[in-house]
Design a protein around this motif. Structure first.
Motif, PDB file in Angstrom:
ATOM      1  N   ASN A  67       0.798  -1.234   0.000  1.00 14.31           N
ATOM      2  CA  ASN A  67       0.000   0.000   0.000  1.00 14.31           C
ATOM      3  C   ASN A  67       0.826   1.278   0.000  1.00 14.31           C
ATOM      4  OD1 ASN A  67      -2.710  -1.234   0.255  1.00 14.31           O
ATOM      5  ND2 ASN A  67      -1.987  -1.904   2.257  1.00 14.31           N
ATOM      6  N   ILE A  68       1.998   1.271  -0.605  1.00 11.09           N
ATOM      7  CA  ILE A  68       2.866   2.436  -0.512  1.00 11.09           C
ATOM      8  C   ILE A  68       2.197   3.703  -1.033  1.00 11.09           C
ATOM      9  CG2 ILE A  68       4.003   1.976  -2.737  1.00 11.09           C
ATOM     10  CD1 ILE A  68       6.601   3.058  -1.422  1.00 11.09           C
ATOM     11  N   CYS A  69       1.371   3.591  -2.070  1.00 11.86           N
ATOM     12  CA  CYS A  69       0.767   4.793  -2.646  1.00 11.86           C
ATOM     13  C   CYS A  69      -0.153   5.509  -1.656  1.00 11.86           C
ATOM     14  CB  CYS A  69      -0.004   4.447  -3.909  1.00 11.86           C
ATOM     15  SG  CYS A  69       1.010   3.779  -5.239  1.00 11.86           S
ATOM     16  N   ILE A  70      -0.838   4.737  -0.802  1.00 11.38           N
ATOM     17  CA  ILE A  70      -1.757   5.351   0.156  1.00 11.38           C
ATOM     18  C   ILE A  70      -0.991   6.211   1.152  1.00 11.38           C
ATOM     19  CG2 ILE A  70      -3.376   4.898   2.042  1.00 11.38           C
ATOM     20  CD1 ILE A  70      -4.343   2.457   0.542  1.00 11.38           C
ATOM     21  N   LEU A  71       0.060   5.660   1.748  1.00 12.73           N
ATOM     22  CA  LEU A  71       0.794   6.426   2.753  1.00 12.73           C
ATOM     23  C   LEU A  71       1.584   7.552   2.113  1.00 12.73           C
ATOM     24  CD1 LEU A  71       1.400   6.822   5.689  1.00 12.73           C
ATOM     25  CD2 LEU A  71       3.254   5.151   5.511  1.00 12.73           C
ATOM     26  N   ALA A  72       2.132   7.324   0.925  1.00 14.65           N
ATOM     27  CA  ALA A  72       2.850   8.402   0.241  1.00 14.65           C
ATOM     28  C   ALA A  72       1.939   9.607   0.051  1.00 14.65           C
ATOM     29  CB  ALA A  72       3.372   7.913  -1.114  1.00 14.65           C
ATOM     30  N   ASP A  73       0.703   9.362  -0.331  1.00 17.22           N
ATOM     31  CA  ASP A  73      -0.272  10.435  -0.490  1.00 17.22           C
ATOM     32  C   ASP A  73      -0.585  11.122   0.839  1.00 17.22           C
ATOM     33  OD1 ASP A  73      -2.748  11.858  -1.546  1.00 17.22           O
ATOM     34  OD2 ASP A  73      -3.616  10.468  -0.099  1.00 17.22           O
ATOM     35  N   GLN A  74      -0.715  10.340   1.912  1.00 18.04           N
ATOM     36  CA  GLN A  74      -1.029  10.935   3.206  1.00 18.04           C
ATOM     37  C   GLN A  74       0.113  11.811   3.718  1.00 18.04           C
ATOM     38  OE1 GLN A  74      -4.170  10.665   4.879  1.00 18.04           O
ATOM     39  NE2 GLN A  74      -4.504  10.078   2.740  1.00 18.04           N
ATOM     40  N   ILE A  75       1.336  11.447   3.390  1.00 20.96           N
ATOM     41  CA  ILE A  75       2.459  12.300   3.775  1.00 20.96           C
ATOM     42  C   ILE A  75       2.426  13.599   2.984  1.00 20.96           C
ATOM     43  CG2 ILE A  75       4.973  12.462   3.886  1.00 20.96           C
ATOM     44  CD1 ILE A  75       3.690  10.573   5.961  1.00 20.96           C
ATOM     45  N   VAL A  76       2.053  13.552   1.710  1.00 23.15           N
ATOM     46  CA  VAL A  76       1.835  14.775   0.946  1.00 23.15           C
ATOM     47  C   VAL A  76       0.782  15.635   1.648  1.00 23.15           C
ATOM     48  CG1 VAL A  76       0.974  15.708  -1.246  1.00 23.15           C
ATOM     49  CG2 VAL A  76       2.540  13.769  -1.252  1.00 23.15           C
ATOM     50  N   LYS A  77      -0.255  14.989   2.143  1.00 26.04           N
ATOM     51  CA  LYS A  77      -1.338  15.715   2.815  1.00 26.04           C
ATOM     52  C   LYS A  77      -0.831  16.451   4.048  1.00 26.04           C
ATOM     53  CE  LYS A  77      -4.186  13.598   5.640  1.00 26.04           C
ATOM     54  NZ  LYS A  77      -5.228  12.686   6.155  1.00 26.04           N
ATOM     55  N   VAL A  78      -0.096  15.769   4.935  1.00 22.65           N
ATOM     56  CA  VAL A  78       0.336  16.430   6.167  1.00 22.65           C
ATOM     57  C   VAL A  78       1.505  17.375   5.918  1.00 22.65           C
ATOM     58  CG1 VAL A  78      -0.555  14.603   7.638  1.00 22.65           C
ATOM     59  CG2 VAL A  78       1.839  14.512   6.906  1.00 22.65           C
ATOM     60  N   ARG A  79       2.196  17.233   4.786  1.00 20.97           N
ATOM     61  CA  ARG A  79       3.185  18.236   4.383  1.00 20.97           C
ATOM     62  C   ARG A  79       2.511  19.490   3.826  1.00 20.97           C
ATOM     63  NH1 ARG A  79       6.706  14.151   0.665  1.00 20.97           N
ATOM     64  NH2 ARG A  79       8.243  13.390   2.177  1.00 20.97           N
ATOM     65  N   SER A  80       1.207  19.434   3.647  1.00 23.48           N
ATOM     66  CA  SER A  80       0.440  20.532   3.034  1.00 23.48           C
ATOM     67  C   SER A  80       0.948  20.827   1.634  1.00 23.48           C
ATOM     68  CB  SER A  80       0.488  21.791   3.915  1.00 23.48           C
ATOM     69  OG  SER A  80      -0.196  21.576   5.125  1.00 23.48           O
ATOM     70  N   GLU A  81       1.058  19.771   0.823  1.00 29.79           N
ATOM     71  CA  GLU A  81       1.590  19.913  -0.529  1.00 29.79           C
ATOM     72  C   GLU A  81       0.666  19.350  -1.604  1.00 29.79           C
ATOM     73  OE1 GLU A  81       5.415  18.014  -0.351  1.00 29.79           O
ATOM     74  OE2 GLU A  81       6.414  19.855   0.327  1.00 29.79           O
ATOM     75  N   ARG A  82      -0.590  19.133  -1.286  1.00 32.25           N
ATOM     76  CA  ARG A  82      -1.487  18.607  -2.321  1.00 32.25           C
ATOM     77  C   ARG A  82      -1.684  19.629  -3.445  1.00 32.25           C
ATOM     78  NH1 ARG A  82      -6.179  14.914   0.630  1.00 32.25           N
ATOM     79  NH2 ARG A  82      -4.962  12.977   0.521  1.00 32.25           N
ATOM     80  N   ALA A  83      -1.905  20.896  -3.094  1.00 28.02           N
ATOM     81  CA  ALA A  83      -2.088  21.919  -4.130  1.00 28.02           C
ATOM     82  C   ALA A  83      -0.812  22.119  -4.942  1.00 28.02           C
ATOM     83  CB  ALA A  83      -2.525  23.233  -3.492  1.00 28.02           C
ATOM     84  N   LYS A  84       0.317  21.906  -4.330  1.00 26.20           N
ATOM     85  CA  LYS A  84       1.600  22.047  -5.026  1.00 26.20           C
ATOM     86  C   LYS A  84       1.712  21.061  -6.179  1.00 26.20           C
ATOM     87  CE  LYS A  84       6.571  21.386  -4.212  1.00 26.20           C
ATOM     88  NZ  LYS A  84       7.603  21.154  -3.169  1.00 26.20           N
ATOM     89  N   TYR A  85       1.271  19.839  -5.958  1.00 22.89           N
ATOM     90  CA  TYR A  85       1.416  18.802  -6.974  1.00 22.89           C
ATOM     91  C   TYR A  85       0.177  18.629  -7.843  1.00 22.89           C
ATOM     92  CZ  TYR A  85       5.713  17.385  -4.648  1.00 22.89           C
ATOM     93  OH  TYR A  85       6.978  17.373  -4.114  1.00 22.89           O
ATOM     94  N   PHE A  86      -0.998  18.945  -7.310  1.00 25.04           N
ATOM     95  CA  PHE A  86      -2.235  18.603  -8.004  1.00 25.04           C
ATOM     96  C   PHE A  86      -3.144  19.795  -8.272  1.00 25.04           C
ATOM     97  CE2 PHE A  86      -0.733  14.813  -5.920  1.00 25.04           C
ATOM     98  CZ  PHE A  86      -0.850  13.850  -6.915  1.00 25.04           C
ATOM     99  N   GLY A  87      -2.697  20.980  -7.912  1.00 30.84           N
ATOM    100  CA  GLY A  87      -3.540  22.132  -8.133  1.00 30.84           C
ATOM    101  C   GLY A  87      -4.522  22.348  -7.002  1.00 30.84           C
ATOM    102  N   PRO A  88      -5.349  23.379  -7.105  1.00 26.96           N
ATOM    103  CA  PRO A  88      -6.200  23.761  -5.971  1.00 26.96           C
ATOM    104  C   PRO A  88      -7.377  22.840  -5.706  1.00 26.96           C
ATOM    105  CG  PRO A  88      -6.631  25.166  -7.864  1.00 26.96           C
ATOM    106  CD  PRO A  88      -5.447  24.321  -8.228  1.00 26.96           C
ATOM    107  N   ASP A  89      -7.784  22.038  -6.713  1.00 31.53           N
ATOM    108  CA  ASP A  89      -9.026  21.272  -6.599  1.00 31.53           C
ATOM    109  C   ASP A  89      -8.770  19.779  -6.476  1.00 31.53           C
ATOM    110  OD1 ASP A  89     -10.344  23.692  -7.030  1.00 31.53           O
ATOM    111  OD2 ASP A  89     -10.431  23.365  -9.204  1.00 31.53           O
ATOM    112  N   GLU A  90      -9.612  19.108  -5.705  1.00 30.61           N
ATOM    113  CA  GLU A  90      -9.553  17.646  -5.640  1.00 30.61           C
ATOM    114  C   GLU A  90      -9.987  17.034  -6.970  1.00 30.61           C
ATOM    115  OE1 GLU A  90     -11.396  13.883  -3.070  1.00 30.61           O
ATOM    116  OE2 GLU A  90     -11.906  15.939  -2.535  1.00 30.61           O
TER     117      GLU A  90
END
Length: 838
Positions: A67-90
């Protein structure tokens, strides 16, 4: 680097039952990590090491393989970097602003900053597991290479090695799942002044200057973001604190209720099949010290959340407790950033956070202001709601008991190590790590024990008395399902967290149970009351699912009245529904008596219910795969209102059987007609079997995108609305960046909104519900366990263990043997790895 425990024989490699002095070593000597991983059927890893750091090392590696992809994504989340990689919208270009709100929200919750601050002071055991786990995760990433990972994250720039501090931040965020995380939008909207002052704005940064040099129209881009945010504010709905989509059932049976006079545990968490809240099964062993098997949430390092060892077993259910309160502050007349507290003035502070936001091929930096009282984050609903406004005279602030949960790993580790009731209870005396779940326990001595020691604020007796009796405080809680307290007096100021002595708990020899109602009905032979109102209301009506569980406890044990493991498994997977057992025959009688005359809904729609009524007469009341016409009753259940459609009201002296009896007024057939109309517009056959329209289907992700696999697994089980026990639902609760396919839902004929039941033209696409299930009994030779992870071990769409247990449930609706002894593991090994750091 170690400490000594006196344990009641936790087992070890040979399942040694003798009491002895055990030494638990935290860090690996000389930093040399070494773990053995043996995988058995269905991809279950059995991890053996000599110390916690090495155990975490093996666990992190085995987890990452699945499940590496799940935790890798969650670390992006707590780094506050989702908008950095994916833009402002889900949802790309949708204007939902979800990544902006998430990134700013986790900065405002300070999960990363708190992790960096508190990490050095964590216990040696916690740090050893965190450092070992991240090393194992990073080892898998380095060996495999980013390009060769699971399709969901292969080749992605956001997949990077992780640090123990980042994993700690993720744990802090998970602790706040049912508190601070729920209020991130309200914190996003909070600001004094006009209704646009909460908006983010362009920050002065190198990134912004660089973007301007490349002639990106940042002014237009930011204006568009702000317009989208305003749209989100206009459509905002308050957080739902009932957490209907996070549920579970749990039983602990004692010696007076089992055939062999030993304990027995039923674990039945209802959790999402996608995202970071899906369970992962493992078996963790430090020979002579620790031997524990069970399921854990994603990324919790080297500890079992729900499981068993040689002598004890336990499970959890989401608690009715409230891990937070809101305070209404009385603001100074001339200063919206100043409030009164015990006739003195206090300041509301402002902190500014910055995030990067992807804009085409470049990025810009946005800044946003957040505000804090001495309690915590300021919160506000959008102006048009006027529910929690920041006005000239008052404002609202959050006190979160679940933040900075530095005990979480230590608490579950102590549970994993416990060898008897006293040691298990001591874990709850020593730690405050369990954030939002009840606990049910049983052991080989025949004890059954319940406790709700979630992280609840310790308020004074005077404050608690007012919360129960003051009309305004009671009305607010009834309306919102959380508490808003006066913030101008220290009367309501908490003194830390509640202690073990203050927590609801019950020791029995027959049973303890919970299905997400409050603590009070843990055992109907000994109802509890009088604990802090923050643990939930007592002596109130029970949910239909709780009543189903209590009914199963009373009538499923066979002629001797004592449970075997097989009888508990049959109760779990029998797919009975309490509502059908109460009202199905009366409903059929009413609709047959009505005949073919159309029933008119309040919106004027006329519905002929006769064909559906005739079909419903073939429904056996059980939600098994071959049950016919059960979907008709399912949709009726979602229209059923206990207060309106039961004619006999709740009686606290008979909570199991009241309220009851289907009302005979026209509202019942109107509810039925609305259900029929919804099924009619879905196009589903009234006479369909459940297995033909309720299914699980995986999402396949490859280089071309994400799509439905096309392989549908027929699925047995009911919903919470029907009073089912083995509960499933098409709920969307993904919280990952990579997509999960869903089928468009039918719009409800009465509300115009998507169906709460998840009904679509395809039927019911299950992605939530009974997940890590097991039944464990204790015998003279140790635990005997059967279990299943219904959505399977791996989220990797290329893995053979992506759907093997899913297929098993679909085919058999049964549990499988859990391999616990060393010999069982050796006899069934399908893969092996000796993992060393050198």
């Amino acid at each position: 680097m170690s400490f000594v425990l006196l344990l009641g024989g936790c087992g070890g490699e040979d399942n040694d039952n003798t009491d002895s002095e055990k030494t638990l070593v935290a860090f690996a000597p000389d930093g040399e990590l070494s773990a053995e991983i043996r995988w058995t059927d269905y991809g279950v890893p059995h991890i053996t090491a000599d110390n916690l750091q090495s155990l975490g090392y093996g666990s992190g590696f085995a987890y990452a393989r699945d499940n590496i992809c799940i935790l890798a994504d969650q670390i992006v989340k707590v780094r506050s970097e989702r908008a950095k990689y994916f833009g402002p919208d889900e949802v790309e270009n949708s204007g939902d602003s979800a990544h902006l709100i998430s990134d700013f929200g986790y900065l405002a919750l300070k999960v990363m900053a708190s992790a960096n601050e508190h990490y050095p002071a964590l216990s040696e055991n916690s740090r050893a597991l965190l450092e070992g786990y991240t090393s194992g995760y990073n080892r898998y990433l380095a060996e495999t290479g980013v390009e060769n990972l699971a399709p969901a994250c292969a080749g992605q720039s956001w997949v990077k090695p992780i640090t123990p501090q980042e994993l700690t931040a993720y744990i802090f965020a998970t602790s706040q799942l049912a508190s601070g995380e729920e209020f991130m939008e309200l914190a996003f909207f909070a600001a004094p002044g006009d209704d646009n002052s909460f908006q983010p704005y362009a920050a002065k940064s190198d990134n912004l200057a660089k973007a301007q040099d490349k002639t990106i129209n940042n002014t237009s881009f930011i204006a568009g973001l702000r317009q989208n945010i305003r749209h989100q504010a206009d459509s905002f709905t308050p957080p739902n604190q009932r957490h209907d989509n996070l549920g579970s059932n749990g039983w602990g049976l004692g010696k007076d209720n089992t055939e062999n006079g030993r304990g027995l545990v039923l674990a039945n968490p209802h959790f999402p099949y996608t995202g970071h809240l899906r369970f992962w099964q493992s078996h963790l062993t430090i020979p002579g010290v620790l031997d524990v098997m069970g399921g854990s949430l994603q990324g919790l390092p080297g500890v079992i959340n729900i499981g068993f060892n040689q002598h004890i077993a336990w499970t959890h259910t989401v608690s009715k407790s409230r891990r937070f309160v809101l305070y209404q502050l009385s603001l100074s007349e001339d200063n919206p950033l100043q409030y009164q507290f015990d006739e003195q003035s206090r300041e509301i502070s402002k902190q500014t956070f910055q995030i990067e936001v992807k804009s085409g091929e470049e990025s810009i930096t946005l800044a946003k202001d957040y505000y804090y009282s001495h309690h915590g984050l300021m919160v506000e609903t959008p102006p048009q709601m006027n529910l929690l406004p920041w006005s000239e005279s008052s404002a609202f602030t959050l006190r979160d008991a679940a933040e900075e949960n530095t005990d979480l790993i230590d608490h579950w580790l102590a549970i994993n190590l416990a060898g008897n009731l006293e040691e298990f209870q001591q874990a709850y005396r020593d730690y405050d790590g369990i954030p939002w779940v009840n606990t049910m326990y049983a052991d080989d001595a025949g004890n059954a024990f319940y406790i709700d020691k979630t992280r609840v604020l310790n308020l004074s007796d005077d404050a608690l008395a007012l919360m129960r009796t003051d009309p305004q405080l009671v009305a607010t809680r009834d309306a919102l399902d959380f508490d808003i307290l006066p913030g101008n007096t220290s009367l309501f100021e908490p003194d830390g967290l509640n202690t073990y002595q203050q927590a609801p708990k019950l020791l029995r020899a027959d049973y303890v149970q919970n299905s997400n109602d409050s603590y009070w009905a843990t055992n109907l032979n000994e109802p509890m009351s009088g604990y802090s109102i923050l643990y939930g209301d007592d002596l109130v009506p029970l949910s239909l699912r709780t009543r189903m569980g209590l009914t199963l406890l009373s009538d499923s044990a066979g002629e001797d009245g004592l449970f075997s493991a097989d009888e508990v498994e049959n109760a779990l997977l029998g797919n009975r529904g309490y509502l059908a057992e109460q009202v199905l025959s009366d409903l059929i009688n009413q609709c047959q008596a009505h005949g073919s005359e159309p029933v008119t809904l309040e919106n004027g729609l006329e519905v002929n219910i006769e064909p559906a009524c005739n079909a419903l007469s073939n429904f056996n009341g059980v939600m098994s795969r071959d049950s016919q016409s059960g979907h008709i009753f399912k949709e009726f259940a979602f229209k059923f209102d206990q207060e309106q459609h039961f004619s006999l009201a709740f009686n606290v002296s008979d909570p199991l059987n009241t309220p009851n009896t289907l009302a005979s007024d026209p509202s019942v057939l109107q509810a039925f007609a609305a259900a029929v109309a919804n099924i009619n517009q879905s196009g589903l056959d009234h006479n369909a079997t459940l297995g033909n329209i309720q299914f699980s289907e995986k999402t396949i992700i490859d280089s071309e995108g994400a799509y439905a696999s096309g392989l549908r697994f027929p699925w047995a089980g009911s919903t919470h609305a029907e009073g089912g026990f083995n509960v499933f639902s098409p709920v969307k609760d993904n919280d990952t960046l990579y997509p999960v396919h869903q089928y468009p839902r039918v719009l409800d004929v009465e509300t115009g909104q998507t169906m709460e039941s998840g009904l679509s033209e395809q039927g019911y696409h299950i992605n939530y519900g009974s997940s890590w299930m097991f039944v464990v009994s204790f015998t003279d030779s140790g635990p005997a366990a059967r279990g299943l992870l219904t959505f399977s071990q791996s989220s990797d769409s290329d893995s053979p263990h992506m759907d093997d247990q899913t297929r098993y449930y679909s085919d058999f609706t049964a549990l499988r043997p859990l391999l616990f002894t060393r010999q069982e593991v050796l006899n069934n090994t399908i893969d092996k790895r000796e993992l060393t750091s050198n």
